[in-house]
Scaffold this motif. Sequence first.
Motif, PDB file in Angstrom:
ATOM      1  N   SER A 104       9.743  -5.783  -9.448  1.00 54.41           N
ATOM      2  CA  SER A 104       8.366  -5.778  -9.753  1.00 54.41           C
ATOM      3  C   SER A 104       7.383  -4.702  -9.314  1.00 54.41           C
ATOM      4  N   LEU A 105       6.656  -4.222 -10.009  1.00 55.63           N
ATOM      5  CA  LEU A 105       5.688  -3.056  -9.727  1.00 55.63           C
ATOM      6  C   LEU A 105       4.848  -3.312  -8.533  1.00 55.63           C
ATOM      7  N   MET A 106       4.459  -4.641  -8.572  1.00 54.87           N
ATOM      8  CA  MET A 106       3.567  -5.131  -7.115  1.00 54.87           C
ATOM      9  C   MET A 106       4.455  -4.864  -6.029  1.00 54.87           C
ATOM     10  N   ILE A 107       5.750  -5.332  -6.136  1.00 54.02           N
ATOM     11  CA  ILE A 107       6.496  -5.255  -4.878  1.00 54.02           C
ATOM     12  C   ILE A 107       6.912  -3.638  -4.529  1.00 54.02           C
ATOM     13  N   ARG A 108       7.118  -2.931  -5.437  1.00 55.80           N
ATOM     14  CA  ARG A 108       7.378  -1.639  -5.264  1.00 55.80           C
ATOM     15  C   ARG A 108       6.215  -0.741  -4.655  1.00 55.80           C
ATOM     16  N   SER A 109       4.883  -1.282  -5.136  1.00 57.71           N
ATOM     17  CA  SER A 109       3.659  -0.606  -4.438  1.00 57.71           C
ATOM     18  C   SER A 109       3.607  -1.051  -3.220  1.00 57.71           C
ATOM     19  N   PHE A 110       3.672  -2.324  -2.891  1.00 59.65           N
ATOM     20  CA  PHE A 110       3.749  -2.956  -1.477  1.00 59.65           C
ATOM     21  C   PHE A 110       4.653  -2.347  -0.572  1.00 59.65           C
ATOM     22  N   ALA A 111       5.759  -1.885  -1.076  1.00 56.04           N
ATOM     23  CA  ALA A 111       6.825  -1.455  -0.102  1.00 56.04           C
ATOM     24  C   ALA A 111       6.470   0.337   0.110  1.00 56.04           C
ATOM     25  N   LEU A 136      -0.540   9.813   4.542  1.00 58.10           N
ATOM     26  CA  LEU A 136      -0.038   9.942   3.366  1.00 58.10           C
ATOM     27  C   LEU A 136      -0.619   8.657   2.367  1.00 58.10           C
ATOM     28  N   ILE A 137      -0.683   7.775   3.150  1.00 54.58           N
ATOM     29  CA  ILE A 137      -1.498   6.461   2.426  1.00 54.58           C
ATOM     30  C   ILE A 137      -2.966   6.587   2.212  1.00 54.58           C
ATOM     31  N   ARG A 138      -3.673   6.195   1.473  1.00 55.26           N
ATOM     32  CA  ARG A 138      -5.115   6.300   1.084  1.00 55.26           C
ATOM     33  C   ARG A 138      -5.524   7.631   0.793  1.00 55.26           C
ATOM     34  N   THR A 139      -4.487   8.368   0.244  1.00 52.85           N
ATOM     35  CA  THR A 139      -4.552   9.827   0.008  1.00 52.85           C
ATOM     36  C   THR A 139      -4.202   9.962  -1.737  1.00 52.85           C
ATOM     37  N   PRO A 140      -4.597  10.964  -2.444  1.00 57.37           N
ATOM     38  CA  PRO A 140      -3.636  11.304  -3.639  1.00 57.37           C
ATOM     39  C   PRO A 140      -2.215  11.807  -3.474  1.00 57.37           C
ATOM     40  N   THR A 141      -1.952  12.071  -2.259  1.00 58.84           N
ATOM     41  CA  THR A 141      -0.382  12.426  -1.872  1.00 58.84           C
ATOM     42  C   THR A 141       0.450  10.819  -2.284  1.00 58.84           C
ATOM     43  N   GLY A 142      -0.134  10.039  -1.407  1.00 57.38           N
ATOM     44  CA  GLY A 142       0.480   8.726  -1.443  1.00 57.38           C
ATOM     45  C   GLY A 142       0.550   7.993  -2.977  1.00 57.38           C
ATOM     46  N   VAL A 143      -0.578   8.508  -3.531  1.00 57.07           N
ATOM     47  CA  VAL A 143      -0.576   7.847  -5.133  1.00 57.07           C
ATOM     48  C   VAL A 143       0.349   8.631  -5.981  1.00 57.07           C
ATOM     49  N   LEU A 144       0.571   9.893  -5.778  1.00 54.76           N
ATOM     50  CA  LEU A 144       1.423  10.553  -6.342  1.00 54.76           C
ATOM     51  C   LEU A 144       2.821  10.037  -6.163  1.00 54.76           C
ATOM     52  N   ILE A 145       3.239   9.943  -4.716  1.00 53.01           N
ATOM     53  CA  ILE A 145       4.542   9.466  -4.424  1.00 53.01           C
ATOM     54  C   ILE A 145       4.822   8.377  -5.240  1.00 53.01           C
ATOM     55  N   GLY A 146       3.958   7.223  -5.080  1.00 47.52           N
ATOM     56  CA  GLY A 146       4.166   5.903  -5.634  1.00 47.52           C
ATOM     57  C   GLY A 146       4.247   6.024  -7.248  1.00 47.52           C
ATOM     58  N   PHE A 211      -2.611   3.911 -14.990  1.00 49.03           N
ATOM     59  CA  PHE A 211      -2.203   3.203 -13.818  1.00 49.03           C
ATOM     60  C   PHE A 211      -3.365   2.513 -13.064  1.00 49.03           C
ATOM     61  N   TYR A 212      -3.226   1.403 -12.599  1.00 49.08           N
ATOM     62  CA  TYR A 212      -4.227   0.632 -11.782  1.00 49.08           C
ATOM     63  C   TYR A 212      -3.606   0.056 -10.461  1.00 49.08           C
ATOM     64  N   ILE A 213      -2.517  -0.556 -10.515  1.00 55.36           N
ATOM     65  CA  ILE A 213      -1.951  -1.130  -9.134  1.00 55.36           C
ATOM     66  C   ILE A 213      -1.664  -0.151  -8.256  1.00 55.36           C
ATOM     67  N   THR A 214      -0.829   0.797  -8.564  1.00 55.26           N
ATOM     68  CA  THR A 214      -0.474   1.697  -7.647  1.00 55.26           C
ATOM     69  C   THR A 214      -1.569   2.518  -6.910  1.00 55.26           C
ATOM     70  N   PRO A 215      -2.477   3.143  -7.802  1.00 50.40           N
ATOM     71  CA  PRO A 215      -3.884   3.937  -7.266  1.00 50.40           C
ATOM     72  C   PRO A 215      -4.596   2.893  -6.310  1.00 50.40           C
ATOM     73  N   ALA A 216      -4.808   1.762  -6.776  1.00 50.74           N
ATOM     74  CA  ALA A 216      -5.653   0.794  -5.995  1.00 50.74           C
ATOM     75  C   ALA A 216      -4.997   0.663  -4.538  1.00 50.74           C
ATOM     76  N   LEU A 217      -3.486   0.476  -4.612  1.00 55.90           N
ATOM     77  CA  LEU A 217      -2.958   0.053  -3.205  1.00 55.90           C
ATOM     78  C   LEU A 217      -2.628   1.206  -2.303  1.00 55.90           C
ATOM     79  N   LEU A 218      -2.150   2.492  -2.888  1.00 55.07           N
ATOM     80  CA  LEU A 218      -1.990   3.572  -2.161  1.00 55.07           C
ATOM     81  C   LEU A 218      -2.989   4.540  -2.058  1.00 55.07           C
ATOM     82  N   GLY A 219      -4.043   4.691  -2.815  1.00 53.76           N
ATOM     83  CA  GLY A 219      -5.341   5.395  -2.939  1.00 53.76           C
ATOM     84  C   GLY A 219      -6.449   4.900  -1.978  1.00 53.76           C
TER      85      GLY A 219
END
Length: 279
Positions: A104-111, A136-146, A211-219
């Motif tokens: 699941s995309l949600m599971i991968r993003s939370f991971a 890394l988290i709450r940054t564009p770098t984290g969003v890019l990685i995810g 994209f919404y879920i990954t930027p919302a969780l990692l950005g």
Amino acid sequence: MRTPIRTLALLLPALAVLIGVFAYPLAQSLWLSVSDPSLDLSNYVWVFGSESNVTIILRTFGIAFLTTVICLALAYPYAYLMVVAGPRGRAALIVIALIPFWTSLMIRSFAWVILLQDNGLVNQFLGVLGLGPFELIRTPTGVLIGMVQVLLPFMVLPLYAVMSGIDSRLSDAARSLGARPITAFFTVFVPLSLPGVLAGALMVFIQSLGFYITPALLGSPSESMISQSIFAQVSGLLAWGRGGALGAVLLLLTLLLLGVLALITRASKRTTGKDVLSL
């Protein structure tokens, strides 16, 4: 006349679904963008008149472009390895490429939230190497990685599909005529693989824009993308017109990109054909 009628009858269910789940909502969103709260272009004036909106649009396209470039840099050698590997190695590489589709995309993003946090496994590993910790988290770098991890298979599979159809005898012929292996690779194999590059880049880039879920969780809210802004306008502020205007602008820019890529694809096909004939 029976064949066209039967063909049309077979297409009607698909057309009905397409109209119901895509065309009608899109038309409704476009209508709201010029009618809510009043029948004018105030929502579009708000989109382009706000510096924050322009920044969000530019940030969205910038992150999508970087995601596409990174995916291409990682996927091209991987897909080439899939082509030259033996049957067992190819099967293993294909399974590895398909694994993200089974999660699941949600599971991968939370991971990634767990891995990239300030005291997460990634920063702990970087600390052992004397390179960290990094934010890394709450940054564009984290969003890019995810986003790269999620979208990488969409670049690998089109590349592999095109590369596997390239006749290896063309490169052999170039080498037999005196070209070095690296020269034959870049002058014969790479141009012939460009359709896969363009197809994969198009899939990754367009998906990155929405994209919404990954930027919302990692950005972070201060580094939001256009999908988050649309969600905030529609769900948080009930400003359907402004949300529709943002979506319409994104759609228009995407269509312009598709047009440019179509022109590039035609030009590359002509150039590739001439290069192959000259060899």
